[in-house]
Design a protein around this motif. Structure first.
Motif, PDB file in Angstrom:
ATOM      1  N   LEU A  39       0.855  -1.178   0.000  1.00  0.00           N
ATOM      2  CA  LEU A  39       0.000   0.000   0.000  1.00  0.00           C
ATOM      3  C   LEU A  39       0.895   1.234   0.000  1.00  0.00           C
ATOM      4  N   ALA A  40       0.307   2.389  -0.184  1.00  0.00           N
ATOM      5  CA  ALA A  40       1.098   3.619  -0.117  1.00  0.00           C
ATOM      6  C   ALA A  40       1.760   3.752   1.249  1.00  0.00           C
ATOM      7  N   SER A  41       1.128   3.200   2.286  1.00  0.00           N
ATOM      8  CA  SER A  41       1.677   3.286   3.637  1.00  0.00           C
ATOM      9  C   SER A  41       2.713   2.204   3.929  1.00  0.00           C
ATOM     10  N   GLY A  42       2.889   1.254   3.021  1.00  0.00           N
ATOM     11  CA  GLY A  42       3.898   0.221   3.225  1.00  0.00           C
ATOM     12  C   GLY A  42       3.356  -1.173   2.959  1.00  0.00           C
ATOM     13  N   PRO A  43       4.184  -2.177   3.235  1.00  0.00           N
ATOM     14  CA  PRO A  43       3.782  -3.559   2.964  1.00  0.00           C
ATOM     15  C   PRO A  43       2.777  -4.068   3.990  1.00  0.00           C
ATOM     16  N   ILE A  44       1.949  -5.010   3.560  1.00  0.00           N
ATOM     17  CA  ILE A  44       1.040  -5.682   4.494  1.00  0.00           C
ATOM     18  C   ILE A  44       1.076  -7.183   4.226  1.00  0.00           C
ATOM     19  N   TRP A  45       0.863  -7.935   5.305  1.00  0.00           N
ATOM     20  CA  TRP A  45       0.841  -9.389   5.244  1.00  0.00           C
ATOM     21  C   TRP A  45      -0.488  -9.874   5.801  1.00  0.00           C
ATOM     22  N   ARG A  46      -1.011 -10.948   5.237  1.00  0.00           N
ATOM     23  CA  ARG A  46      -2.171 -11.614   5.824  1.00  0.00           C
ATOM     24  C   ARG A  46      -1.701 -12.374   7.057  1.00  0.00           C
ATOM     25  N   ARG A  47      -2.598 -12.538   7.997  1.00  0.00           N
ATOM     26  CA  ARG A  47      -2.284 -13.247   9.233  1.00  0.00           C
ATOM     27  C   ARG A  47      -1.686 -14.621   8.936  1.00  0.00           C
ATOM     28  N   GLU A  48      -2.305 -15.379   8.049  1.00  0.00           N
ATOM     29  CA  GLU A  48      -1.842 -16.736   7.766  1.00  0.00           C
ATOM     30  C   GLU A  48      -0.474 -16.765   7.082  1.00  0.00           C
ATOM     31  N   THR A  49      -0.074 -15.655   6.485  1.00  0.00           N
ATOM     32  CA  THR A  49       1.239 -15.569   5.849  1.00  0.00           C
ATOM     33  C   THR A  49       2.331 -15.321   6.882  1.00  0.00           C
ATOM     34  N   VAL A  50       2.068 -14.416   7.823  1.00  0.00           N
ATOM     35  CA  VAL A  50       3.144 -13.929   8.677  1.00  0.00           C
ATOM     36  C   VAL A  50       3.173 -14.534  10.082  1.00  0.00           C
ATOM     37  N   GLU A  51       2.038 -14.957  10.620  1.00  0.00           N
ATOM     38  CA  GLU A  51       2.059 -15.462  11.999  1.00  0.00           C
ATOM     39  C   GLU A  51       2.941 -16.702  12.189  1.00  0.00           C
ATOM     40  N   PRO A  52       2.926 -17.665  11.260  1.00  0.00           N
ATOM     41  CA  PRO A  52       3.853 -18.799  11.446  1.00  0.00           C
ATOM     42  C   PRO A  52       5.315 -18.358  11.473  1.00  0.00           C
ATOM     43  N   TRP A  53       5.670 -17.400  10.623  1.00  0.00           N
ATOM     44  CA  TRP A  53       7.040 -16.887  10.610  1.00  0.00           C
ATOM     45  C   TRP A  53       7.349 -16.164  11.922  1.00  0.00           C
ATOM     46  N   ILE A  54       6.395 -15.368  12.418  1.00  0.00           N
ATOM     47  CA  ILE A  54       6.594 -14.655  13.687  1.00  0.00           C
ATOM     48  C   ILE A  54       6.885 -15.660  14.797  1.00  0.00           C
ATOM     49  N   GLU A  55       6.094 -16.715  14.880  1.00  0.00           N
ATOM     50  CA  GLU A  55       6.291 -17.710  15.937  1.00  0.00           C
ATOM     51  C   GLU A  55       7.643 -18.393  15.835  1.00  0.00           C
ATOM     52  N   ARG A  56       8.019 -18.804  14.621  1.00  0.00           N
ATOM     53  CA  ARG A  56       9.329 -19.457  14.436  1.00  0.00           C
ATOM     54  C   ARG A  56      10.466 -18.513  14.814  1.00  0.00           C
ATOM     55  N   THR A  57      10.380 -17.289  14.337  1.00  0.00           N
ATOM     56  CA  THR A  57      11.463 -16.329  14.563  1.00  0.00           C
ATOM     57  C   THR A  57      11.507 -15.892  16.022  1.00  0.00           C
ATOM     58  N   ARG A  58      10.365 -15.673  16.619  1.00  0.00           N
ATOM     59  CA  ARG A  58      10.332 -15.302  18.039  1.00  0.00           C
ATOM     60  C   ARG A  58      10.938 -16.420  18.876  1.00  0.00           C
ATOM     61  N   GLY A  59      10.614 -17.643  18.557  1.00  0.00           N
ATOM     62  CA  GLY A  59      11.188 -18.778  19.275  1.00  0.00           C
ATOM     63  C   GLY A  59      12.693 -18.858  19.112  1.00  0.00           C
ATOM     64  N   ARG A  60      13.144 -18.626  17.873  1.00  0.00           N
ATOM     65  CA  ARG A  60      14.585 -18.686  17.606  1.00  0.00           C
ATOM     66  C   ARG A  60      15.318 -17.566  18.347  1.00  0.00           C
ATOM     67  N   LEU A  61      14.754 -16.378  18.377  1.00  0.00           N
ATOM     68  CA  LEU A  61      15.412 -15.254  19.052  1.00  0.00           C
ATOM     69  C   LEU A  61      15.317 -15.348  20.569  1.00  0.00           C
ATOM     70  N   GLY A  62      14.318 -16.050  21.065  1.00  0.00           N
ATOM     71  CA  GLY A  62      14.104 -16.119  22.507  1.00  0.00           C
ATOM     72  C   GLY A  62      14.797 -17.276  23.199  1.00  0.00           C
ATOM     73  N   LEU A  63      15.477 -18.138  22.472  1.00  0.00           N
ATOM     74  CA  LEU A  63      16.150 -19.283  23.079  1.00  0.00           C
ATOM     75  C   LEU A  63      17.467 -18.832  23.693  1.00  0.00           C
ATOM     76  N   ALA A  64      17.428 -18.572  24.976  1.00  0.00           N
ATOM     77  CA  ALA A  64      18.641 -18.075  25.640  1.00  0.00           C
ATOM     78  C   ALA A  64      19.636 -19.184  25.928  1.00  0.00           C
ATOM     79  N   GLY A  65      19.164 -20.427  26.111  1.00  0.00           N
ATOM     80  CA  GLY A  65      20.083 -21.525  26.405  1.00  0.00           C
ATOM     81  C   GLY A  65      20.946 -21.216  27.606  1.00  0.00           C
ATOM     82  N   THR A  66      22.196 -21.579  27.550  1.00  0.00           N
ATOM     83  CA  THR A  66      23.105 -21.325  28.657  1.00  0.00           C
ATOM     84  C   THR A  66      23.973 -20.102  28.401  1.00  0.00           C
ATOM     85  N   ARG A  67      23.818 -19.486  27.235  1.00  0.00           N
ATOM     86  CA  ARG A  67      24.641 -18.322  26.932  1.00  0.00           C
ATOM     87  C   ARG A  67      24.072 -17.088  27.623  1.00  0.00           C
ATOM     88  N   GLU A  68      24.961 -16.187  27.975  1.00  0.00           N
ATOM     89  CA  GLU A  68      24.549 -14.964  28.663  1.00  0.00           C
ATOM     90  C   GLU A  68      24.197 -13.879  27.660  1.00  0.00           C
TER      91      GLU A  68
END
Length: 163
Positions: A39-68
């Motif tokens: 759109l003129a205001s920028g890109p848009i994604w449908r929920r079914e397109t982006v939510e699976p990616w959000i969950e995968r990426t959020r999980g990947r970024l949130g895995l702190a493991g044993t590292r500080e």
């Protein structure tokens, strides 16, 4: 969220800054899906397109493991060295030897950055140093990627409560 997401909605859903999500989209990094529409205001994604990616990426970024999480010192050193390299790249005439030394000083932090947690700040720092990972690329060829990474410095600051 509603049925559609823009950059701001993705950033809010992930707990990240809008700038960082915009940089990921521009660089096509982190596997961000192509938008369903522009759109003129920028890109848009449908929920079914982006939510699976959000969950995968959020999980990947949130895995702190044993590292500080990245220390304040590491965050400051990384940001300072990126800013110094960018400033040197804007000089006219450029000094290749000085540029390569500044790139090498930033490369010296790669191992330490890679050892930090897979949290938001760790991911930001890894993306911030990405342009200099290949030691065989002369620094003068990194001008555009380094300058484009500068919004990540702000994102590191915004995601660091002790900045």
């Amino acid at each position: 969220m509603g049925d559609f997401y823009g950059i701001a909605e993705i950033a809010d859903a992930m707990g990240l800054s809008r700038q960082l999500v915009a940089v990921w989209r521009k660089r096509r990094s982190h596997g961000i899906p192509e938008p369903d529409a522009e759109l003129a205001s920028g890109p848009i994604w449908r929920r079914e397109t982006v939510e699976p990616w959000i969950e995968r990426t959020r999980g990947r970024l949130g895995l702190a493991g044993t590292r500080e999480s990245a220390s304040r010192s590491l965050r400051l050193r990384t940001c300072r060295r990126v800013l110094r390299l960018a400033a040197l790249m804007l000089e006219d005439p450029q000094r290749p030897r000085v540029l390569n030394e500044a790139a090498d000083q930033l490369r010296d932090l790669i191992h330490e950055v890679d050892q930090s947690a897979d949290d938001v700040v760790g991911a930001l720092l890894r993306e911030l140093i990405e342009p200099v990972r290949d030691p065989d690329v002369p620094a003068e060829l990194l001008r555009v990627p380094v300058i484009e990474s500068l919004p990540l410095v702000t994102a590191v600051a915004r995601n660091s409560p002790d900045w």
